[in-house]
Write a protein that holds these residues in place. Structure first.
Motif, PDB file in Angstrom:
ATOM      1  N   ASP A 156      11.293  -9.922  -5.536  1.00 29.71           N
ATOM      2  CA  ASP A 156      10.246  -8.942  -5.741  1.00 29.71           C
ATOM      3  C   ASP A 156      10.750  -7.677  -6.415  1.00 29.71           C
ATOM      4  N   THR A 157      11.968  -7.777  -7.022  1.00 32.13           N
ATOM      5  CA  THR A 157      12.474  -6.660  -7.831  1.00 32.13           C
ATOM      6  C   THR A 157      12.975  -7.215  -9.156  1.00 32.13           C
ATOM      7  N   PHE A 158      13.053  -6.333 -10.145  1.00 31.25           N
ATOM      8  CA  PHE A 158      13.491  -6.779 -11.465  1.00 31.25           C
ATOM      9  C   PHE A 158      14.939  -7.264 -11.423  1.00 31.25           C
ATOM     10  N   GLY A 159      15.792  -6.591 -10.654  1.00 31.46           N
ATOM     11  CA  GLY A 159      17.190  -7.013 -10.557  1.00 31.46           C
ATOM     12  C   GLY A 159      17.327  -8.410  -9.998  1.00 31.46           C
ATOM     13  N   GLU A 160      16.559  -8.696  -8.946  1.00 28.93           N
ATOM     14  CA  GLU A 160      16.592 -10.040  -8.368  1.00 28.93           C
ATOM     15  C   GLU A 160      16.069 -11.073  -9.357  1.00 28.93           C
ATOM     16  N   ALA A 161      15.042 -10.695 -10.109  1.00 26.84           N
ATOM     17  CA  ALA A 161      14.487 -11.619 -11.099  1.00 26.84           C
ATOM     18  C   ALA A 161      15.507 -11.928 -12.184  1.00 26.84           C
ATOM     19  N   VAL A 162      16.292 -10.916 -12.584  1.00 23.07           N
ATOM     20  CA  VAL A 162      17.341 -11.150 -13.575  1.00 23.07           C
ATOM     21  C   VAL A 162      18.391 -12.098 -13.014  1.00 23.07           C
ATOM     22  N   GLY A 163      18.724 -11.945 -11.731  1.00 21.77           N
ATOM     23  CA  GLY A 163      19.672 -12.859 -11.096  1.00 21.77           C
ATOM     24  C   GLY A 163      19.156 -14.285 -11.086  1.00 21.77           C
ATOM     25  N   VAL A 164      17.864 -14.456 -10.792  1.00 27.66           N
ATOM     26  CA  VAL A 164      17.257 -15.789 -10.823  1.00 27.66           C
ATOM     27  C   VAL A 164      17.284 -16.350 -12.247  1.00 27.66           C
ATOM     28  N   ALA A 165      17.048 -15.494 -13.232  1.00 26.25           N
ATOM     29  CA  ALA A 165      17.082 -15.941 -14.627  1.00 26.25           C
ATOM     30  C   ALA A 165      18.484 -16.409 -15.011  1.00 26.25           C
ATOM     31  N   PHE A 166      19.501 -15.686 -14.529  1.00 21.67           N
ATOM     32  CA  PHE A 166      20.881 -16.118 -14.803  1.00 21.67           C
ATOM     33  C   PHE A 166      21.152 -17.476 -14.155  1.00 21.67           C
ATOM     34  N   LEU A 167      20.655 -17.666 -12.924  1.00 19.65           N
ATOM     35  CA  LEU A 167      20.778 -18.974 -12.279  1.00 19.65           C
ATOM     36  C   LEU A 167      20.088 -20.050 -13.110  1.00 19.65           C
ATOM     37  N   GLY A 168      18.914 -19.699 -13.663  1.00 19.73           N
ATOM     38  CA  GLY A 168      18.206 -20.650 -14.516  1.00 19.73           C
ATOM     39  C   GLY A 168      19.001 -21.011 -15.752  1.00 19.73           C
ATOM     40  N   LEU A 169      19.750 -20.046 -16.298  1.00 19.25           N
ATOM     41  CA  LEU A 169      20.594 -20.313 -17.461  1.00 19.25           C
ATOM     42  C   LEU A 169      21.699 -21.303 -17.102  1.00 19.25           C
TER      43      LEU A 169
END
Length: 226
Positions: free
Chosen positions: A176-189
């Motif tokens: 629920d924060t942009f930082g966490e979303a970026v972390g999830v995006a890195f996991l997706g990469l």
């Protein structure tokens, strides 16, 4: 040792920039529609031919189905050679000696029935390819899209082993924060890189099966050993 590590790292990380990766993906994308068409065509041809065999109309239908299977097997060999980089040498249909001789060879040649079996196996490979492509691509894209889909009011959650990206009302992993979303995006990469390796391996398996079943030189070698 350094060269070996560098080569391994290049192989691992360089997978999205290699042209062969996308040829492999194209082969897997085509596997399901082609496999389905082969299965429907063979089922229809053999069913109709057997059903009409008592009237003699079924015999030409059965022979046409066998000849079509042989032609499609050659097409599959060419497709694997072009997209997967294999070297499958599928034999051409031998029509020498007249119609009766060619018909006898078509029916009695083991390679004809191997071609039929391969086309049926292709349907199974197509289902596996479709499932792998759909699952891995949706998972990778969903995770990498987290910065665009997360919300401070909802969750992107992990529930019962299934990762769901996008506004989600409940979940064990709250994003629920942009930082966490970026972390999830890195996991997706990371998942996307791993997925490409898995799909490359699946395409390699398809190429191996094609070589083993359709390559005339392999079949000849097996016959000589027996």
């Amino acid at each position: 040792m350094t060269t070996t590590f560098r080569d391994a790292a290049t192989t691992l990380v360089g997978v999205p920039v290699r042209a062969q990766t996308y040829r492999n993906l194209l082969y897997l994308v085509l596997a399901f529609p082609l496999g389905l068409a082969y299965f429907v065509g063979l089922t229809f041809g053999f069913s109709l031919g057997v059903g009409l065999a008592v009237t003699w109309f079924g015999i030409p239908i059965l022979l046409a189905t066998l000849a079509g299977a042989s032609a499609l097997a050659r097409f599959e060999a060419g497709l694997a050679n072009r997209l997967l980089g294999t070297d499958v040498r599928a034999p051409s249909l031998d029509t020498s000696g007249g119609v009766l001789a060619a018909t006898k060879r078509l029916v009695t040649d083991a390679r004809t029935w191997i071609a039929v079996g391969y086309l049926l196996v292709k349907f199974g490979l197509g289902i596996v390819s479709f499932a792998a492509l759909a699952t891995l691509s949706s998972l990778s894209v969903g995770l990498m899209a987290a910065p665009l889909t997360y919300s401070s009011n909802y969750y992107v959650g992990l529930r019962l082993g299934t990762i769901t990206a996008g506004p989600f009302e409940s979940g064990r992993l709250a994003v629920d924060t942009f930082g966490e979303a970026v972390g999830v995006a890195f996991l997706g990469l990371v998942v996307a890189f791993a997925s490409l390796h898995v799909l490359n391996a699946l395409a390699g398996l398809c190429g191996t099966i094609t070589e083993e079943l359709l390559d005339s030189s392999t079949a000849a070698g097996a016959t000589d050993e027996n």
